[in-house]
Scaffold this active site. Sequence first.
Site, PDB file in Angstrom:
ATOM      1  N   LYS A   1       0.729  -1.051   0.124  1.00  0.00           N
ATOM      2  CA  LYS A   1      -0.082   0.015   0.241  1.00  0.00           C
ATOM      3  C   LYS A   1       1.047   1.241  -0.029  1.00  0.00           C
ATOM      4  CE  LYS A   1      -3.839   1.891   2.736  1.00  0.00           C
ATOM      5  NZ  LYS A   1      -4.716   1.713   3.766  1.00  0.00           N
TER       6      LYS A   1
ATOM      7  N   SER B   1      -9.657  -0.849   7.226  1.00  0.00           N
ATOM      8  CA  SER B   1      -9.297  -0.733   5.905  1.00  0.00           C
ATOM      9  C   SER B   1      -8.315  -2.029   5.404  1.00  0.00           C
ATOM     10  CB  SER B   1      -8.183   0.322   5.703  1.00  0.00           C
ATOM     11  OG  SER B   1      -8.981   1.775   5.887  1.00  0.00           O
TER      12      SER B   1
ATOM     13  N   SER C   1      -9.398   1.790   2.967  1.00  0.00           N
ATOM     14  CA  SER C   1      -8.729   2.392   2.033  1.00  0.00           C
ATOM     15  C   SER C   1      -7.523   1.653   1.641  1.00  0.00           C
ATOM     16  CB  SER C   1      -7.883   3.258   3.096  1.00  0.00           C
ATOM     17  OG  SER C   1      -7.141   2.847   3.880  1.00  0.00           O
TER      18      SER C   1
END
Length: 603
Positions: A77, A175, A151
């Site tokens: 990420k 997330s 996210s």
Amino acid sequence: MFPTILDLSSLKATYAKGATPLDLVEAVLARIAASKDPAIFITVTPAETLRAEARALLARAPEANSLPLWGVPFAVKDNIDVAGLPTTAACPAFAYDPAADATVVARLRAAGALVIGKTNLDQFATGLNGTRSPYGAPRSVFDAAYVSGGSSSGSAVAVAAGLASFALGTDTAGSGRVPAAFNNIVGIKPTPGLVPNVGVVPACRSVDVVTVFAATVGDGTAVRRVMDGYDAGDPFSRRAEPATLPSAGLRIGVLDGPEREFFGNAAYEALYDTAIERAKALGATIVPFDYVPFRQAAELLYNGPWVAERMAAVKDFIATHAEDFDPTVRQIIEGASAYDAVDAFEGRYRLEALRQKTLVEWAKVDMLMLPTSPTTYTVEEMLAEPILRNAHFGRYTNFANLFGYAAIAVPAGFDKGGHLPAGVTLFGPAFSDDALAPFADALHRALASGMGIDRTAVLPEASKVAAAEDGLVPILVVGAHLTGMPLNHELTAPGGRLVRRCRTAGDYRLYVLPATVPPKPGLVRDPGYRGEGLEVELWRIPPAAFGRFVQNIPAPLGIGKVELEDGSRVSGFLCEAHALEGAEEITVLGGWRAYVDQLRAAE
């Protein structure tokens, strides 16, 4: 050559048949190029760089599968630093070039894993839906009209689409779990503090967690264990004190009455009920519990002073670059102005009051099972009401890190038309991470929804998580109780089991105590000493046997906390320092077994 879903077991089997990491690199690059979703990655590792890293791996570890994650491709990420690739947090104006890997990335690379790229996210990890990024919105692998979840959007899609074996996300409000549910994969959310956050752009620093997306619980747990371990560079890093859960008679708390809210999604509610029935079939006792205090705590994360912690993370940048923020993200973060220091303390008081109420519910259960998300939405629907509908996704996730829980999200099947997947999440007390895994894995297998885009895939037996030993007490042994040694029967006779062979942290020394027959070892800690660690064994024995064991230990030996090389601490044999006068030091041998072997060779 390579399977659709790059789970660890299948990948290792492919390597064992002769494939190499260089073959894997070409396959992954081809899959990324062919992907129909252009929003998964923000930065893909350049092809020549990835090939060079594969060649470097082969040079340092030429034997297939000789490292824990040998040749395993993973995505990161883009709020987690990877040296050589920019970190953007999905905000181009914020981008910087990190000088070093985040701690978790460094540990994974050392274990043989290969970074294939940096994935998209809701900007500054603020959101649960995946649409708040200037780099586009990754989509569900099952229907491009639907959100991917966020996210950690790109990370989940990369695994579900077969582009990576696992991917790193972060989780503040859910997330690391919601995107797993929307893409039919597993989300491992560690206990806050178990995995260090050094090199991670914070959202809410006090409750942020680095997570793992994987095809199976076994894969995700194996990856998490590589990342585990205390790091003093992270102020919120903690040394693990593993918690146990019953392996039989497990009591699972489930929603009941008005707290069952699915926002009109009857298919997701039916899948939750199916998961409850599967849990019952696996031997669990189902216990309805009061979710109210958990929900009220969840509301604090976005409707309380924790919003100000998001401002603390970006205050300098937003002061000069407010126009570079996604409008919804900016609205949320600027909401921090509604709170002051008094609100922060009152919020903490409120959280602790709610924690006391949750303890009443925990007295009834061993773990909780909740819908990972009660519903899903199309991208169009989410953009029409971005805050309200995002909040729906967090109804059963936001409380977890505030209370310090471990959690594992697993797939729960598809709706009646086989169109979209849903998921459930198991929650346990702090540091129950390993204890949660066996039941989470069994539930995933029982619900039989495949892995990622391959909904018919059979979960490999090789990745199955063994059942935890119920009620056994861990103990670390150093000398005559090691496997094959004269006193090992004191562990095996009452039903003790060997967990693993491991090593202590590097600042321990080992001695042969003088005037002991047979010779006995003395293990002591010497802060400042930098050694290689000593060979030891971690066992688990029944509590009654542990009590007898401790009672019969002769002075100057005793039981104390011993730190292992992974940063965890367990009860084990230690020696009083005064007994070392005249003792022979054997630290250089690396352990008691090597000393005994030396004695035998001299006879």
